[in-house]
Design an enzyme around this catalytic site. Sequence first.
Site, PDB file in Angstrom:
ATOM      1  N   GLU A 163     -10.461  11.388  -4.123  1.00  0.00           N
ATOM      2  CA  GLU A 163     -10.682  11.558  -2.700  1.00  0.00           C
ATOM      3  C   GLU A 163      -9.248  11.824  -2.127  1.00  0.00           C
ATOM      4  O   GLU A 163      -8.145  11.509  -2.707  1.00  0.00           O
ATOM      5  CB  GLU A 163     -11.158  10.275  -2.401  1.00  0.00           C
ATOM      6  CG  GLU A 163     -12.406   9.702  -3.035  1.00  0.00           C
ATOM      7  CD  GLU A 163     -12.864   8.306  -2.360  1.00  0.00           C
ATOM      8  OE1 GLU A 163     -12.575   8.049  -1.280  1.00  0.00           O
ATOM      9  OE2 GLU A 163     -13.685   7.849  -3.000  1.00  0.00           O
ATOM     10  N   LYS A 193      -6.508  10.975   0.537  1.00  0.00           N
ATOM     11  CA  LYS A 193      -5.979   9.732   1.255  1.00  0.00           C
ATOM     12  C   LYS A 193      -5.487   9.853   2.569  1.00  0.00           C
ATOM     13  O   LYS A 193      -4.681  10.708   2.780  1.00  0.00           O
ATOM     14  CB  LYS A 193      -4.751   9.272   0.509  1.00  0.00           C
ATOM     15  CG  LYS A 193      -4.173   7.726   0.772  1.00  0.00           C
ATOM     16  CD  LYS A 193      -3.173   7.575   0.070  1.00  0.00           C
ATOM     17  CE  LYS A 193      -2.943   5.724   0.150  1.00  0.00           C
ATOM     18  NZ  LYS A 193      -2.440   5.483   1.487  1.00  0.00           N
ATOM     19  N   ARG A 200      -7.595   1.445   8.556  1.00  0.00           N
ATOM     20  CA  ARG A 200      -8.639   0.722   7.557  1.00  0.00           C
ATOM     21  C   ARG A 200      -9.561   0.028   8.342  1.00  0.00           C
ATOM     22  O   ARG A 200      -9.183  -0.867   8.950  1.00  0.00           O
ATOM     23  CB  ARG A 200      -8.012   0.170   6.255  1.00  0.00           C
ATOM     24  CG  ARG A 200      -8.922  -0.137   5.343  1.00  0.00           C
ATOM     25  CD  ARG A 200      -8.278  -0.796   4.182  1.00  0.00           C
ATOM     26  NE  ARG A 200      -9.392  -0.706   3.088  1.00  0.00           N
ATOM     27  CZ  ARG A 200      -8.788  -1.050   1.750  1.00  0.00           C
ATOM     28  NH1 ARG A 200      -7.583  -0.867   1.379  1.00  0.00           N
ATOM     29  NH2 ARG A 200      -9.533  -1.206   0.638  1.00  0.00           N
ATOM     30  N   ARG A 231      -7.405  -4.007   7.876  1.00  0.00           N
ATOM     31  CA  ARG A 231      -6.950  -4.263   6.727  1.00  0.00           C
ATOM     32  C   ARG A 231      -6.474  -5.804   6.598  1.00  0.00           C
ATOM     33  O   ARG A 231      -6.604  -6.433   5.486  1.00  0.00           O
ATOM     34  CB  ARG A 231      -5.787  -3.422   6.407  1.00  0.00           C
ATOM     35  CG  ARG A 231      -5.148  -3.492   4.892  1.00  0.00           C
ATOM     36  CD  ARG A 231      -3.689  -2.613   4.883  1.00  0.00           C
ATOM     37  NE  ARG A 231      -3.349  -2.498   3.529  1.00  0.00           N
ATOM     38  CZ  ARG A 231      -2.927  -3.657   2.667  1.00  0.00           C
ATOM     39  NH1 ARG A 231      -2.855  -4.815   3.150  1.00  0.00           N
ATOM     40  NH2 ARG A 231      -2.804  -3.404   1.639  1.00  0.00           N
ATOM     41  N   GLU A 244     -11.465   4.984   6.660  1.00  0.00           N
ATOM     42  CA  GLU A 244     -10.194   4.963   7.238  1.00  0.00           C
ATOM     43  C   GLU A 244     -10.427   5.800   8.608  1.00  0.00           C
ATOM     44  O   GLU A 244     -10.976   6.882   8.556  1.00  0.00           O
ATOM     45  CB  GLU A 244      -9.496   5.973   6.429  1.00  0.00           C
ATOM     46  CG  GLU A 244      -7.917   5.780   6.780  1.00  0.00           C
ATOM     47  CD  GLU A 244      -7.197   4.510   6.166  1.00  0.00           C
ATOM     48  OE1 GLU A 244      -7.724   3.991   5.512  1.00  0.00           O
ATOM     49  OE2 GLU A 244      -5.751   4.455   6.602  1.00  0.00           O
ATOM     50  N   PHE A 295     -15.395   5.620   2.817  1.00  0.00           N
ATOM     51  CA  PHE A 295     -14.884   5.517   1.126  1.00  0.00           C
ATOM     52  C   PHE A 295     -15.470   4.588   0.395  1.00  0.00           C
ATOM     53  O   PHE A 295     -15.533   4.523  -1.007  1.00  0.00           O
ATOM     54  CB  PHE A 295     -13.404   5.851   0.798  1.00  0.00           C
ATOM     55  CG  PHE A 295     -12.450   4.822   1.556  1.00  0.00           C
ATOM     56  CD1 PHE A 295     -12.555   3.453   0.728  1.00  0.00           C
ATOM     57  CD2 PHE A 295     -11.745   4.923   2.652  1.00  0.00           C
ATOM     58  CE1 PHE A 295     -11.667   2.470   1.518  1.00  0.00           C
ATOM     59  CE2 PHE A 295     -10.816   4.031   3.138  1.00  0.00           C
ATOM     60  CZ  PHE A 295     -10.841   2.608   2.509  1.00  0.00           C
ATOM     61  N   ARG A 344      -4.860  -5.510  -6.690  1.00  0.00           N
ATOM     62  CA  ARG A 344      -4.491  -4.137  -6.806  1.00  0.00           C
ATOM     63  C   ARG A 344      -4.686  -3.548  -8.316  1.00  0.00           C
ATOM     64  O   ARG A 344      -4.087  -4.268  -9.175  1.00  0.00           O
ATOM     65  CB  ARG A 344      -2.860  -4.083  -6.542  1.00  0.00           C
ATOM     66  CG  ARG A 344      -2.310  -2.652  -6.372  1.00  0.00           C
ATOM     67  CD  ARG A 344      -1.036  -2.758  -6.026  1.00  0.00           C
ATOM     68  NE  ARG A 344      -0.741  -3.302  -4.590  1.00  0.00           N
ATOM     69  CZ  ARG A 344      -0.888  -2.424  -3.485  1.00  0.00           C
ATOM     70  NH1 ARG A 344      -1.150  -1.259  -3.571  1.00  0.00           N
ATOM     71  NH2 ARG A 344      -0.524  -2.922  -2.266  1.00  0.00           N
ATOM     72  N   LYS A 367      -3.259   5.869  -6.627  1.00  0.00           N
ATOM     73  CA  LYS A 367      -2.946   6.572  -5.459  1.00  0.00           C
ATOM     74  C   LYS A 367      -1.847   7.491  -5.859  1.00  0.00           C
ATOM     75  O   LYS A 367      -0.997   6.948  -6.913  1.00  0.00           O
ATOM     76  CB  LYS A 367      -2.605   5.738  -4.208  1.00  0.00           C
ATOM     77  CG  LYS A 367      -1.394   4.965  -4.242  1.00  0.00           C
ATOM     78  CD  LYS A 367      -1.054   4.327  -2.988  1.00  0.00           C
ATOM     79  CE  LYS A 367      -0.076   3.057  -3.102  1.00  0.00           C
ATOM     80  NZ  LYS A 367       0.177   2.411  -2.008  1.00  0.00           N
TER      81      LYS A 367
END
Length: 591
Positions: free
Chosen positions: A250, A252, A257, A272, A302, A342, A417, A423
């Site tokens: 996707e 970025k 966020r 976020r 986003e 997303f 994470r 990313k």
Amino acid sequence: MLFSELADYYNRLEAVSSRLTMIDIMTELLNKSSKKEVAHIIYMTQGVLAPPFEGVEFGVAEKLVEEAISVATGYPKEEVEKDYKRQGDLGLTAQSLCGASKLKRMNANKNSVTEVYKTMLDIAQTSGSGSKDGKIRMLANLIAAATPLEAKYMARYPLGQLRLGLGDSTILEALSKAYTGSREFKGQLERAYNLCSDLGTIGEELSAGGPKAIEEFKVTLFKPIRPALAERLPTAEAIIERMKGRCAVEQKYDGFRCQIHKSGSRIKLFSRRLEETTEMFPDIIKAVQNEVRANKIIFEGEALAFNEATNEFFPFQETIQRKRKHGVDEKASEMPLHLFAFDLMYLEGEDYIGKPYERRREALEHVLKSSKTIIPSTMILTSSAKELDDFFRTSVTNGLEGIVAKDLTAPYVAGARKFSWIKMKRSYRGELSDTLDLVIIGYYLGRGSRAEFQFGGLLCAVYNSSKDVFETITRIGTGFSEAQMREFKQELDKIRVKAKPPRVDAMMEPDFWVYPKYVITVKADEITKSPTHTCGREKLADGTEVGYALRFPRIVGEETVRPDKSIEEATTTKEVIELFNQQKKVGVEEE
Ligand code: ATP
């Protein structure tokens, strides 16, 4: 429980720096808490009145606490101020003046934890004209009936300066030990916490329903889910290899966020950092109401300004200007906001967190079919590194940050994470491919031309999540504007502490230590091995010890602190080591 007992626990917590001892003290405290008070005790220990998404703030300034101490102890305001200047901590001032006060204690009844919590909540919720006097009176009444030790924490609490050094992870471990007798249940508690972002609720559920209630804990509308985060890799080949072939890729977006919760006409947005941001985005709310084909939904995207006519994306800084509530409408017509959605976490009573990406994406596209403002993120499916790379290059050419690749089979990994999201960001020649978010743990005094600002730079740390400590990685001495120097000095003075704060692992000694509170975004040219920093420090075969450091660190932009990150969300030691290893590989570079 009496507040005096809680103050004793706080005093013990403050005196230790070993994490294991902190966990033991906290476990003992939780064991003594009743079902009714456990949530209050957890919030108080965190130094808050409620989880951040409820937006309950004290709205209390130092001057107000000074006045309350003066009323409660009979000392004139000037005297209180003088003592504060001397000790640098209003908690200590309250403690010593209470101890020395000739006034009789107003109240023979001792305050319970719940009474103190409720009064503090009243203080926070009193607003409007004349509210200042009301707040002073309430706080003064508490302090006047308190022992000196209680007064110390009563003065610090409304200022957000309890400084106990306990992170979420310590509280979760203590909950596990207190209610199951072992640390093993921490993983389950973490899972539930990631779904509701509310440690008070977790404590309450555990104490009322036992471990079973936590094992069965589900996503709840209007309690924000802790966001999934992405790992990084430097090349398209590395991503395809890690994903074992076909994956989604996707664009970025460098925006704001948003996690959106909707049930009928009730809609809330969370940032976020899980603060409620509903009021900042009226046009997104309108679109959620009118354009999303779902009654009950939690989804994520986003938000950023995008001009369809010119195909132009506006960066984060411009989008965030909307934060200033005034002018929200003005900005809306100038730069129409879009939400690039997303992920989907919940739909019509069904939990989507555990479903694979493919299923979540399919359902997300379905509910957004007729929306113009809320658009699914641009995505391709590929197993080719060349195709991924082309998509990355096109995204960067269009002014975007890069791409996020997603594992088609992975669930939504709340609060972690993981490699289910990877990313890859654009980078410039001679620079690290990503910025780092660092925690300020100390500062230096200015010399030479800087002496005027009394500010000469920052000592910064990363978060070692497995040890739950902050490890130094760099000293930043250059690149500050005059305004930044002034602001840093002013803000950091408020959180100055006399000795190295708990959970900080450092070999260097700054001119002043500060309590870890602020996160800044930093750019650097390179990560190097260093004998002086504690980040990732390990013993080599020859007996010497090395850690990691930054070469040419500089602060990004004009901001002083990153408003959307808490200290435990800073870059981790593990990420630094990964970035160090990736430096050796060839990245995609842009001039
Ligand atoms: P960064 O500063 O790179 O945004 P971060 O620490 O905020 O980093 P990461 O997990 O490293 O967050 O990167 C993912 C971030 O990218 C998300 O927080 C989200 O805000 C943003 N983002 C933009 N587009 C997407 C997308 N299509 N899918 C997932 N996240 C996206």
